[in-house]
Motif scaffolding. Structure first.
Motif, PDB file in Angstrom:
ATOM      1  N   VAL A   1       0.832  -1.202   0.000  1.00  0.00           N
ATOM      2  CA  VAL A   1       0.000   0.000   0.000  1.00  0.00           C
ATOM      3  C   VAL A   1       0.867   1.253   0.000  1.00  0.00           C
ATOM      4  O   VAL A   1       0.611   2.204  -0.753  1.00  0.00           O
ATOM      5  N   VAL A   2       1.903   1.270   0.843  1.00  0.00           N
ATOM      6  CA  VAL A   2       2.769   2.446   0.932  1.00  0.00           C
ATOM      7  C   VAL A   2       3.474   2.697  -0.395  1.00  0.00           C
ATOM      8  O   VAL A   2       3.575   3.843  -0.861  1.00  0.00           O
ATOM      9  N   ASN A   3       3.958   1.637  -1.043  1.00  0.00           N
ATOM     10  CA  ASN A   3       4.664   1.785  -2.313  1.00  0.00           C
ATOM     11  C   ASN A   3       3.759   2.391  -3.377  1.00  0.00           C
ATOM     12  O   ASN A   3       4.146   3.344  -4.065  1.00  0.00           O
ATOM     13  N   ARG A   4       2.554   1.861  -3.531  1.00  0.00           N
ATOM     14  CA  ARG A   4       1.636   2.373  -4.550  1.00  0.00           C
ATOM     15  C   ARG A   4       1.167   3.783  -4.208  1.00  0.00           C
ATOM     16  O   ARG A   4       0.980   4.620  -5.096  1.00  0.00           O
ATOM     17  N   TYR A   5       0.995   4.041  -2.906  1.00  0.00           N
ATOM     18  CA  TYR A   5       0.581   5.381  -2.478  1.00  0.00           C
ATOM     19  C   TYR A   5       1.654   6.411  -2.826  1.00  0.00           C
ATOM     20  O   TYR A   5       1.363   7.459  -3.423  1.00  0.00           O
TER      21      TYR A   5
ATOM     22  N   VAL B   1      -3.837  16.218  -3.970  1.00  0.00           N
ATOM     23  CA  VAL B   1      -3.305  14.977  -4.543  1.00  0.00           C
ATOM     24  C   VAL B   1      -3.641  13.790  -3.642  1.00  0.00           C
ATOM     25  O   VAL B   1      -4.005  12.707  -4.133  1.00  0.00           O
ATOM     26  N   ASN B   2      -3.535  13.972  -2.336  1.00  0.00           N
ATOM     27  CA  ASN B   2      -3.884  12.892  -1.419  1.00  0.00           C
ATOM     28  C   ASN B   2      -5.364  12.533  -1.514  1.00  0.00           C
ATOM     29  O   ASN B   2      -5.728  11.354  -1.413  1.00  0.00           O
ATOM     30  N   ALA B   3      -6.220  13.541  -1.718  1.00  0.00           N
ATOM     31  CA  ALA B   3      -7.647  13.271  -1.901  1.00  0.00           C
ATOM     32  C   ALA B   3      -7.896  12.496  -3.192  1.00  0.00           C
ATOM     33  O   ALA B   3      -8.775  11.633  -3.245  1.00  0.00           O
ATOM     34  N   GLU B   4      -7.113  12.788  -4.226  1.00  0.00           N
ATOM     35  CA  GLU B   4      -7.253  12.057  -5.491  1.00  0.00           C
ATOM     36  C   GLU B   4      -6.818  10.600  -5.361  1.00  0.00           C
ATOM     37  O   GLU B   4      -7.413   9.706  -5.966  1.00  0.00           O
ATOM     38  N   VAL B   5      -5.773  10.360  -4.562  1.00  0.00           N
ATOM     39  CA  VAL B   5      -5.208   9.016  -4.453  1.00  0.00           C
ATOM     40  C   VAL B   5      -5.936   8.172  -3.395  1.00  0.00           C
ATOM     41  O   VAL B   5      -5.854   6.944  -3.422  1.00  0.00           O
TER      42      VAL B   5
ATOM     43  N   ILE C   1      -6.262   3.759  -2.414  1.00  0.00           N
ATOM     44  CA  ILE C   1      -5.841   3.043  -1.209  1.00  0.00           C
ATOM     45  C   ILE C   1      -6.944   2.098  -0.757  1.00  0.00           C
ATOM     46  O   ILE C   1      -6.686   0.936  -0.407  1.00  0.00           O
ATOM     47  N   ASP C   2      -8.177   2.597  -0.756  1.00  0.00           N
ATOM     48  CA  ASP C   2      -9.310   1.750  -0.386  1.00  0.00           C
ATOM     49  C   ASP C   2      -9.448   0.580  -1.349  1.00  0.00           C
ATOM     50  O   ASP C   2      -9.710  -0.565  -0.940  1.00  0.00           O
ATOM     51  N   LEU C   3      -9.252   0.834  -2.638  1.00  0.00           N
ATOM     52  CA  LEU C   3      -9.323  -0.229  -3.643  1.00  0.00           C
ATOM     53  C   LEU C   3      -8.225  -1.258  -3.445  1.00  0.00           C
ATOM     54  O   LEU C   3      -8.454  -2.470  -3.590  1.00  0.00           O
ATOM     55  N   MET C   4      -7.044  -0.826  -3.091  1.00  0.00           N
ATOM     56  CA  MET C   4      -5.928  -1.738  -2.849  1.00  0.00           C
ATOM     57  C   MET C   4      -6.190  -2.632  -1.630  1.00  0.00           C
ATOM     58  O   MET C   4      -5.902  -3.826  -1.650  1.00  0.00           O
TER      59      MET C   4
ATOM     60  N   LEU D   1      -6.210  -3.973 -10.101  1.00  0.00           N
ATOM     61  CA  LEU D   1      -6.978  -4.057  -8.861  1.00  0.00           C
ATOM     62  C   LEU D   1      -8.455  -4.320  -9.140  1.00  0.00           C
ATOM     63  O   LEU D   1      -8.992  -3.917 -10.172  1.00  0.00           O
ATOM     64  N   LYS D   2      -9.087  -4.986  -8.187  1.00  0.00           N
ATOM     65  CA  LYS D   2     -10.518  -5.267  -8.275  1.00  0.00           C
ATOM     66  C   LYS D   2     -11.154  -5.006  -6.924  1.00  0.00           C
ATOM     67  O   LYS D   2     -10.613  -5.374  -5.884  1.00  0.00           O
ATOM     68  N   GLY D   3     -12.321  -4.336  -6.948  1.00  0.00           N
ATOM     69  CA  GLY D   3     -13.024  -4.033  -5.714  1.00  0.00           C
ATOM     70  C   GLY D   3     -14.375  -3.416  -6.007  1.00  0.00           C
ATOM     71  O   GLY D   3     -14.892  -3.499  -7.134  1.00  0.00           O
ATOM     72  N   ASP D   4     -14.957  -2.794  -4.987  1.00  0.00           N
ATOM     73  CA  ASP D   4     -16.280  -2.189  -5.143  1.00  0.00           C
ATOM     74  C   ASP D   4     -16.239  -0.914  -5.971  1.00  0.00           C
ATOM     75  O   ASP D   4     -17.257  -0.497  -6.520  1.00  0.00           O
ATOM     76  N   ILE D   5     -15.086  -0.272  -6.033  1.00  0.00           N
ATOM     77  CA  ILE D   5     -14.958   0.970  -6.797  1.00  0.00           C
ATOM     78  C   ILE D   5     -14.797   0.654  -8.283  1.00  0.00           C
ATOM     79  O   ILE D   5     -14.113  -0.302  -8.656  1.00  0.00           O
ATOM     80  N   ASP D   6     -15.459   1.454  -9.128  1.00  0.00           N
ATOM     81  CA  ASP D   6     -15.327   1.308 -10.578  1.00  0.00           C
ATOM     82  C   ASP D   6     -13.906   1.726 -10.971  1.00  0.00           C
ATOM     83  O   ASP D   6     -13.605   2.926 -11.059  1.00  0.00           O
TER      84      ASP D   6
END
Length: 316
Positions: free
Chosen positions: A86-90, A140-144, A148-151, A169-174
């Motif tokens: 998570v930290v790396n992708r963030y 930028v943090n709001a955009e990313v 994080i939730d998707l990850m 990634l796959k999750g509830d978010i489109d």
């Protein structure tokens, strides 16, 4: 014939791994030198220095993630720690979108400097630059944040066994809608701002040349820097964002693509990733091109350190 399912593994091992290693070896010393130069060599900071210093810090933190990625890819391993994943992708995506946003503010700063050489505009004040930089980081943090939730959702579905790239990634978010929105608000709009300020600087310089044909032409440097930044971000970011969205779209049920077609798309997406991250290696150049004062102060400091080192050797 090469099995198409092996293409991504080969690219990760023989393309991503050495590319990330080279980017770290070149970019880390450059950004570290710039950051230390601002801290120890620049007595009085101006608004542009705040934007450039923020970019250097962001690039330096981002490049620190490359050694681990290089090791994992070179040994055909996946990130096993969900926190590191998570930290790396963030860090990756915050750096990706903060760099172009800060460069847009820097181009605005250069435009205002040409229009107001006495620095009497409020946006040319260091305090204002600090506020703008802080708001940029928040935006930028709001955009990313949704990523994080998707990850986290994706890691839970895999029992934290495999760290996937954003496009997988796959999750509830489109994922496709979010990626397109991130492309528009995180990349296209700041790039549009870079183009606007580049045009405004060019127009203002042409007007000033007609009024004062024999004036000092030192202000033409910001135009070259802003134009170069626009071209670099356009060349490096566009293939990455196009292929990321194509990669996500290829995974949708309505795409109905063959497995090998999906693998070829993923391979092209992998090729664009380290190219997009080259901005962290190139950014230190802007610190030296933006003005002579920082470069001269840094060179003087380096010469002083070399003299002290030579004197210490002679004494010992």
């Amino acid at each position: 014939m090469l099995n198409c399912t092996l293409i991504d593994d080969m690219l990760e091992r023989y393309y991503l791994s050495p590319f990330y290693a080279i980017e770290f070896c070149v970019g880390f010393p450059g950004n570290l030198l710039v950051m230390l130069g601002y801290i120890f060599c620049l007595p009085k900071w101006q608004s542009c220095n705040i934007y450039l210093f923020s970019m250097a810090v962001s690039d330096l933190i981002f490049l620190c993630t490359f050694p681990r990625l290089t090791y994992l890819y070179s040994n055909d391993q996946s990130e096993t720690s969900p926190y590191a994943c998570v930290v790396n992708r963030y860090v990756l995506h915050v750096n990706l979108y903060s760099s172009i946003l800060l460069m847009m503010w820097l181009s605005m700063d250069r435009f205002l400097l040409i229009k107001h050489p006495s620095r009497n505009h409020i946006l040319l004040k260091p305090r204002t630059a600090l506020i703008v930089t802080g708001l940029s980081w928040l935006m930028v943090n709001a955009e990313v944040a949704p990523m994080i939730d998707l990850m986290i959702q994706d890691l839970r579905s895999r029992n934290s066994s495999h760290c996937k790239d954003f496009a997988s990634l796959k999750g509830d978010i489109d994922n496709l809608g979010y990626s397109l929105g991130l492309t528009v608000f995180g990349y296209i709009l700041p790039l549009f701002g870079l183009c606007i300020f580049s045009y405004k600087i060019s127009y203002l310089l042409r007007v000033q040349d007609r009024i004062l044909p024999n004036r000092n032409t030192s202000f033409k440097r910001p135009l070259k820097v802003v134009t170069a930044a626009t071209v670099i971000f356009l060349a490096l970011y566009t293939p990455y964002h196009v292929m990321r969205n194509v990669r996500i779209a290829s995974q949708q049920p309505w795409a109905k693509l063959e497995p090998c077609a999906k693998m070829y798309i993923e391979a092209m997406y992998i090729v664009t990733r380290p190219l997009a991250f080259l901005h962290s290696v190139i950014n230190p150049i802007f610190h030296f091109c933006m003005g002579d004062k920082f470069r001269d102060l840094l060179l003087v400091k380096c010469r002083q350190l070399l003299r002290k080192t030579e004197q210490h050797r002679e004494q010992t």
